[in-house]
Design an enzyme around this catalytic site. Sequence first.
Site, PDB file in Angstrom:
ATOM      1  N   ASN A   1       0.960  -1.303  -0.079  1.00 16.45           N
ATOM      2  CA  ASN A   1       0.007  -0.102   0.050  1.00 16.45           C
ATOM      3  C   ASN A   1       0.974   1.316   0.110  1.00 16.45           C
ATOM      4  O   ASN A   1       1.943   1.364   0.687  1.00 16.45           O
ATOM      5  CB  ASN A   1      -0.930   0.137   1.134  1.00 16.45           C
ATOM      6  CG  ASN A   1      -0.402  -0.140   2.727  1.00 16.45           C
ATOM      7  OD1 ASN A   1       0.487  -1.000   2.751  1.00 16.45           O
ATOM      8  ND2 ASN A   1      -0.961   0.411   3.532  1.00 16.45           N
TER       9      ASN A   1
ATOM     10  N   CYS B   1     -10.271  -3.595  -3.946  1.00 17.04           N
ATOM     11  CA  CYS B   1      -9.269  -4.604  -4.534  1.00 17.04           C
ATOM     12  C   CYS B   1     -10.107  -5.765  -5.059  1.00 17.04           C
ATOM     13  O   CYS B   1      -9.848  -6.476  -6.016  1.00 17.04           O
ATOM     14  CB  CYS B   1      -8.553  -5.110  -3.357  1.00 17.04           C
ATOM     15  SG  CYS B   1      -7.151  -3.582  -3.148  1.00 17.04           S
TER      16      CYS B   1
ATOM     17  N   GLU C   1      -2.927  -4.937  -3.087  1.00 14.91           N
ATOM     18  CA  GLU C   1      -3.300  -5.744  -4.053  1.00 14.91           C
ATOM     19  C   GLU C   1      -3.441  -5.264  -5.381  1.00 14.91           C
ATOM     20  O   GLU C   1      -3.017  -5.735  -6.434  1.00 14.91           O
ATOM     21  CB  GLU C   1      -4.886  -6.485  -3.536  1.00 14.91           C
ATOM     22  CG  GLU C   1      -4.773  -7.128  -2.092  1.00 14.91           C
ATOM     23  CD  GLU C   1      -5.069  -6.328  -0.926  1.00 14.91           C
ATOM     24  OE1 GLU C   1      -5.437  -6.761  -0.201  1.00 14.91           O
ATOM     25  OE2 GLU C   1      -4.697  -4.733  -1.100  1.00 14.91           O
TER      26      GLU C   1
ATOM     27  N   CYS D   1      -9.884  -5.266   0.610  1.00 12.12           N
ATOM     28  CA  CYS D   1     -10.940  -4.471   0.619  1.00 12.12           C
ATOM     29  C   CYS D   1     -11.993  -4.780  -0.492  1.00 12.12           C
ATOM     30  O   CYS D   1     -11.555  -5.515  -1.348  1.00 12.12           O
ATOM     31  CB  CYS D   1     -10.344  -2.883   0.609  1.00 12.12           C
ATOM     32  SG  CYS D   1      -9.770  -2.324  -0.633  1.00 12.12           S
TER      33      CYS D   1
END
Length: 160
Positions: free
Chosen positions: A62, A115, A75, A112
Amino acid sequence: MKEVKIESTLYVFETIEELPNEAVFLMRKAFDARDRAYAPYSNFNVGAAILLDNGEIITGNNQENASYPSGLCAERTAIYYAGSQYPNAKVVRMAISATGKSKPMLSPIPPCGACRQAIAEYEVKQKSPIEIYFMGEAGKVAKSKSLVNLLPLVFDKSVL
């Protein structure tokens, strides 16, 4: 009115040591990526590692930004890079690990919603499932044989 029941199947391993060797290797790559994350605002580091059918391993983490929504999850960082550099390769497997600086993450942390949608796009495009392993920094590891278990009502190009 009719009730519709949707079920998902996940496999839960007590520790990383219970995983198949190829999944352990990929998860360790996700750990390395997680440790390089740039998350000064959330202090929530996530790493992802992807195995392509050509044998390449792509990692991502991230990347946050002071303009908070401008950041990108691990991701999507990894899968978009894989798609841009290896457009004809299929994603075989993905490993994800997350940790927080304020408290230990000891339960599986799934992707999430954004993603999940991005992963779904690649799963639909390649017409084959993507195996996904996800965990915190330690402890249990969850496995899904396909993104469809994490996002059962996939929104894809067929509705456009």
